[in-house]
Write a protein that holds these residues in place. Structure first.
Motif, PDB file in Angstrom:
ATOM      1  N   MET A 199      23.438   2.481  -6.642  1.00  0.00           N
ATOM      2  CA  MET A 199      22.618   3.682  -6.779  1.00  0.00           C
ATOM      3  C   MET A 199      22.611   4.114  -8.231  1.00  0.00           C
ATOM      4  O   MET A 199      23.634   4.295  -8.847  1.00  0.00           O
ATOM      5  N   GLN A 200      21.443   4.211  -8.785  1.00  0.00           N
ATOM      6  CA  GLN A 200      21.332   4.639 -10.166  1.00  0.00           C
ATOM      7  C   GLN A 200      20.152   5.583 -10.256  1.00  0.00           C
ATOM      8  O   GLN A 200      19.133   5.358  -9.631  1.00  0.00           O
ATOM      9  N   THR A 226      12.540   0.406  -2.132  1.00  0.00           N
ATOM     10  CA  THR A 226      13.972   0.524  -1.883  1.00  0.00           C
ATOM     11  C   THR A 226      14.675  -0.714  -2.417  1.00  0.00           C
ATOM     12  O   THR A 226      14.122  -1.807  -2.382  1.00  0.00           O
ATOM     13  N   CYS A 227      15.872  -0.502  -2.923  1.00  0.00           N
ATOM     14  CA  CYS A 227      16.651  -1.588  -3.521  1.00  0.00           C
ATOM     15  C   CYS A 227      16.948  -2.667  -2.482  1.00  0.00           C
ATOM     16  O   CYS A 227      17.347  -2.360  -1.356  1.00  0.00           O
ATOM     17  N   GLY A 228      16.739  -3.916  -2.888  1.00  0.00           N
ATOM     18  CA  GLY A 228      16.984  -5.028  -1.976  1.00  0.00           C
ATOM     19  C   GLY A 228      18.446  -5.159  -1.589  1.00  0.00           C
ATOM     20  O   GLY A 228      18.780  -5.835  -0.614  1.00  0.00           O
ATOM     21  N   ASP A 229      19.313  -4.494  -2.296  1.00  0.00           N
ATOM     22  CA  ASP A 229      20.741  -4.567  -1.987  1.00  0.00           C
ATOM     23  C   ASP A 229      21.238  -3.281  -1.323  1.00  0.00           C
ATOM     24  O   ASP A 229      21.571  -3.263  -0.146  1.00  0.00           O
ATOM     25  N   CYS A 230      21.228  -2.168  -2.069  1.00  0.00           N
ATOM     26  CA  CYS A 230      21.849  -0.944  -1.546  1.00  0.00           C
ATOM     27  C   CYS A 230      20.857  -0.022  -0.817  1.00  0.00           C
ATOM     28  O   CYS A 230      21.255   0.991  -0.254  1.00  0.00           O
ATOM     29  N   ARG A 231      19.556  -0.369  -0.833  1.00  0.00           N
ATOM     30  CA  ARG A 231      18.504   0.347  -0.106  1.00  0.00           C
ATOM     31  C   ARG A 231      18.180   1.731  -0.670  1.00  0.00           C
ATOM     32  O   ARG A 231      17.494   2.531  -0.047  1.00  0.00           O
ATOM     33  N   TRP A 279      15.488  -4.218  -7.611  1.00  0.00           N
ATOM     34  CA  TRP A 279      16.773  -3.563  -7.429  1.00  0.00           C
ATOM     35  C   TRP A 279      16.789  -2.201  -8.100  1.00  0.00           C
ATOM     36  O   TRP A 279      16.038  -1.975  -9.053  1.00  0.00           O
ATOM     37  N   CYS A 280      17.698  -1.342  -7.641  1.00  0.00           N
ATOM     38  CA  CYS A 280      17.717   0.017  -8.153  1.00  0.00           C
ATOM     39  C   CYS A 280      18.079   0.065  -9.631  1.00  0.00           C
ATOM     40  O   CYS A 280      17.592   0.888 -10.375  1.00  0.00           O
ATOM     41  N   GLY A 281      18.972  -0.807 -10.097  1.00  0.00           N
ATOM     42  CA  GLY A 281      19.350  -0.752 -11.503  1.00  0.00           C
ATOM     43  C   GLY A 281      19.919  -2.067 -11.963  1.00  0.00           C
ATOM     44  O   GLY A 281      20.579  -2.768 -11.218  1.00  0.00           O
ATOM     45  N   ALA A 298      25.192  -1.601 -10.201  1.00  0.00           N
ATOM     46  CA  ALA A 298      24.376  -2.576 -10.910  1.00  0.00           C
ATOM     47  C   ALA A 298      23.865  -3.639  -9.952  1.00  0.00           C
ATOM     48  O   ALA A 298      24.199  -4.809 -10.051  1.00  0.00           O
ATOM     49  N   CYS A 299      23.020  -3.219  -8.988  1.00  0.00           N
ATOM     50  CA  CYS A 299      22.581  -4.154  -7.950  1.00  0.00           C
ATOM     51  C   CYS A 299      21.892  -5.379  -8.533  1.00  0.00           C
ATOM     52  O   CYS A 299      22.147  -6.491  -8.102  1.00  0.00           O
ATOM     53  N   GLY A 300      20.983  -5.171  -9.496  1.00  0.00           N
ATOM     54  CA  GLY A 300      20.268  -6.304 -10.070  1.00  0.00           C
ATOM     55  C   GLY A 300      21.217  -7.271 -10.752  1.00  0.00           C
ATOM     56  O   GLY A 300      21.133  -8.479 -10.591  1.00  0.00           O
TER      57      GLY A 300
HETATM   58 ZN   LIG Z   1      20.814  -0.913  -5.435  1.00  0.00          ZN
END
Ligand SMILES: [Zn+2]
Length: 194
Positions: free
Chosen positions: A1-2, A138-143, A157-159, A169-171
């Motif tokens: 989450m960023q 929505t982020c492909g990882d943390c949504r 990804w969100c960040g 740092a999902c990306g």
């Molecule tokens: Zn994310």
């Protein structure tokens, strides 16, 4: 989450905040739902979610259903648009013609009652017209829901970097995982060849 550089334009930012009242904790990776808390406190609603107050018709059950459908739309799970169309056909919305600076008439959807749900759907409808709705993703990882400001609209990804205590740092994580997988696959190949 960023949260850096993720804000959506105009009223869409409130919709993004609404969708993110459900999230996955960076620390525990557990699901968190703040909507009931916000719904139960007019003060917190105003400070943390929207300056548009909730009406009696904005029941928690209906808000949860709306949030779920808006999230599905952002996650690409409403390709035939039935979820959004269902809300648009049942809520109090009306269409208004206004003039642009160029003197060209433009349609604007406005809420026909004072509910938060009608207000939110009008924002979504106008964002669809403006072409900004498809950039709310929505982020492909943390949504986590973020607004894609990249030129080609290809952000997934969100960040890409950790942005503070809550930053995730999902990306970067996804890229590192992909890199490790490639290295592992190559190592297997190398072993097989020797
Ligand atoms: Zn994310």
């Amino acid at each position: 989450m960023q949260t850096q550089n993720q804000a959506a334009p105009d009223g869409l930012e409130c919709v993004r905040r609404f969708i993110n009242t459900w999230s996955i904790s960076n620390q525990t990776r557990m699901e968190m739902d703040d909507l009931q808390l916000l719904w139960g406190s007019a003060e917190r609603w105003r400070d943390e979610l929207s300056r548009h107050p909730r009406a009696d018709s904005d029941t928690l059950e209906r808000l949860l259903a709306l949030r779920s459908d808006l999230r599905k739309s952002c996650e690409g799970l409403d390709d035939d648009r039935n979820l959004l169309n269902d809300w648009f056909s049942h809520e109090a919305l009306s269409v208004h013609v206004e003039s642009t600076d160029e003197g060209v008439p433009r349609l604007r959807v406005i809420p026909a009652d004072s509910s938060y749900i009608a207000h939110t759907l009008a924002v979504v409808a106008n964002a669809i017209s403006a072409g900004t709705w498809s950039r709310l993703k929505t982020c492909g990882d943390c949504r986590w829901a973020f607004y894609d400001t990249t030129r080609n609209g290809g952000k997934r990804w969100c960040g890409m970097s950790k942005g503070g205590a809550d930053g995730r740092a999902c990306g970067t994580i996804a890229k590192v995982s992909a890199f490790r997988a490639r290295v592992a696959a190559q190592a297997k190949l190398d072993l097989g060849e020797s």
